[in-house]
Design a protein around this motif. Structure first.
Motif: not given
Length: 492
Positions: A433-458
């Motif tokens: 969702t963040l790719m189209p909503f922020t008009y950036s592929i990078t933002n979408g990937i970054g949000a996915g990476f950070v949340s993946w690590v945070a949730i897996r740790v939790a």
């Protein structure tokens, strides 16, 4: 003397495809289930879908003043944009042997124009782009970029591909005028919340036509859709005369064409202006300070690194070039190397950083599977050097429908995502969702990476996280908090 006979119960070996000639063997055309005709037509489709960059990049790079108020100019930027796209697309086809076309990256060019060049001269800004490209190339040669590609979980790769589908569909809707900035909402339908104007009609007809052609599996359906819609747009423009994006008094024209007015330009042939080639300086570090220059390069590297990573994942999966678990693809190292060189070439050419283009998905949807399609696309960009005015014949309302239809094809990757696992569902959803909503592929990937690590740790699954996922996620935390980093360090 004994005679060895084949066990009749043993399964027969699958017949190997018969290759025809050096061209077939070099590009593996038959082996990848394609034909020369299909590759040629698909290469034309890709060019038609991304040729808008020849018009759009000059409007961004050519009209933005640097710190001294100097402009690069629309004409010269159009020339170097064509040249860089032509050379690097052909290089990707021959070296990488994949149908991933290359041109100036949107988003990156705006960052260079408004965040980099505004603090220094254009020559210094392009010098930072060259440095960024060299860093990317070194990361490829050391194997780091390839290792990151392989470290991304399969579910995130599927989310990246699906997110890119949504992103290019959004580009199609916006370029076609169907989705615009809202007056009481962030976005809205059309210019005033309704559908109006002949260009919108052209977009809707093109969308329906292209969708039907692809659904009926018509060969080169996307290309046919673009061509027919362009012809229809030219006819409508000749009689209805809706005008351009702005009225003669400078006010917005909600009923006009969004970018190109579909009329035959005069002259059709014009020699390119390439005087910007090599206009590069590396003195930015002295003029704006080392910390500011380093932060600007860091932002460029991270955006380019993961914009391309996401695009490569999406296109490779769409073309069926990845292995079963999506962890690898043929000649991945060479593909990433060419992309790094493209960033350097974009800086040297003053066209801004060049990168793998997501619009290549249009050609892939039309059957492109090999680098031959790229060679065709590159040759057309070479032709556009002399026929730059002719490229403006295709309005965004005619190219936009192709992006929407291709986006619909790419979103099918969601079937590979297990949404019953929240640790997968949330990062995948944020990525898409963040790719189209922020008009950036990078933002979408970054949000996915950070949340993946945070949730897996939790979830107590920290040991399942690849070390590179930790490192990249940390880099994205810095990327998203870059303004805080500037404030702490005192960089401007």
């Amino acid at each position: 003397m004994s005679v060895t006979t084949q066990d009749p119960a043993a399964p027969a070996k699958p017949a190997q495809p018969v290759e025809h000639g050096r061209l077939d063997r070099f590009f593996e055309i038959t082996r990848r289930g394609s034909t020369v005709k299909r590759e040629v037509l698909a290469g034309i489709t890709t060019f038609a879908a991304m040729s808008y960059i020849v018009v759009l990049n000059p409007l961004i790079i050519g009209t933005a003043p640097d710190k001294g108020g100097n402009l690069l100019g629309i004409g010269p930027v159009a020339g170097v944009t064509c040249l860089v796209a032509a050379v690097m697309t052909i290089m990707m086809g021959i070296v990488g042997r994949v149908p991933f076309a290359v041109a100036t990256g949107l988003g990156l060019n705006a960052f260079v124009a408004y965040a980099v060049a505004s603090q220094m001269s254009w020559a210094e800004a392009m010098g930072l782009v060259v440095i960024e490209g060299l860093i990317i190339t070194v990361l490829v040669l050391t194997g780091f970029r390839k290792a990151v590609f392989r470290a991304i979980p399969a579910e995130l790769k599927a989310a990246i591909a699906a997110g890119i589908g949504l992103f290019i569909a959004m580009i199609g809707f916006v370029s076609g005028g169907l989705v615009r900035a809202g007056t009481g909402t962030p976005v809205q339908l059309g210019g005033d919340g309704t559908l109006r104007g002949w260009p919108t009609v052209i977009f809707l007809v093109g969308l329906l036509l292209t969708g039907i052609l692809v659904a009926r599996k018509v060969k080169a359906g996307v290309l046919i859709g673009i061509v027919v819609t362009t012809v229809l747009a030219a006819i409508v423009n000749a009689f209805a005369k809706p005008g351009g994006a702005f009225l003669p008094d400078g006010q917005p024209n909600p009923d006009g064409w969004r970018l190109n007015v579909p009329t035959l330009p005069d002259p059709l042939i014009k020699a390119p202006d390439l005087h910007l080639l090599g206009n590069v300086s590396f003195s930015a570090f002295a003029h704006v300070g080392w910390m500011t220059a380093v932060l600007l390069v860091f932002t460029l590297v991270l955006a380019d690194f993961f914009d391309v990573m996401g695009t490569t994942v999406g296109l490779a999966k769409q073309a069926g070039l990845t292995n079963k678990d999506g962890t690898d693809m043929p000649r991945l190292g060479k593909v990433l190397f060419v992309d790094g060189v493209a960033a350097v070439a974009g800086g040297v050419g003053n066209a801004s950083s060049a990168t793998t283009y997501v619009e290549s998905s249009s050609g892939i949807a039309d059957g492109a599977r090999t680098g031959l399609a790229n060679v065709v696309t590159g040759v057309l960009f070479l032709g556009a050097l002399l026929l730059t005015p002719l490229v403006t014949l295709v309005p965004s309302e005619a190219a936009g429908p192709a992006l929407v239809v291709v986006g619909a094809l790419m979103i099918r990757q969601v079937k590979d995502i297990d949404f019953t696992d929240v640790g997968i569902a949330v990062p995948a959803f944020l990525t898409m969702t963040l790719m189209p909503f922020t008009y950036s592929i990078t933002n979408g990937i970054g949000a996915g990476f950070v949340s993946w690590v945070a949730i897996r740790v939790a979830q107590g699954k920290a040991r399942t996280i690849h070390p590179l996922m930790w490192a990249v996620s940390a880099a994205f935390v810095v990327y998203f908090g870059i303004n805080l980093v500037k404030a702490v360090t005192g960089a401007s």
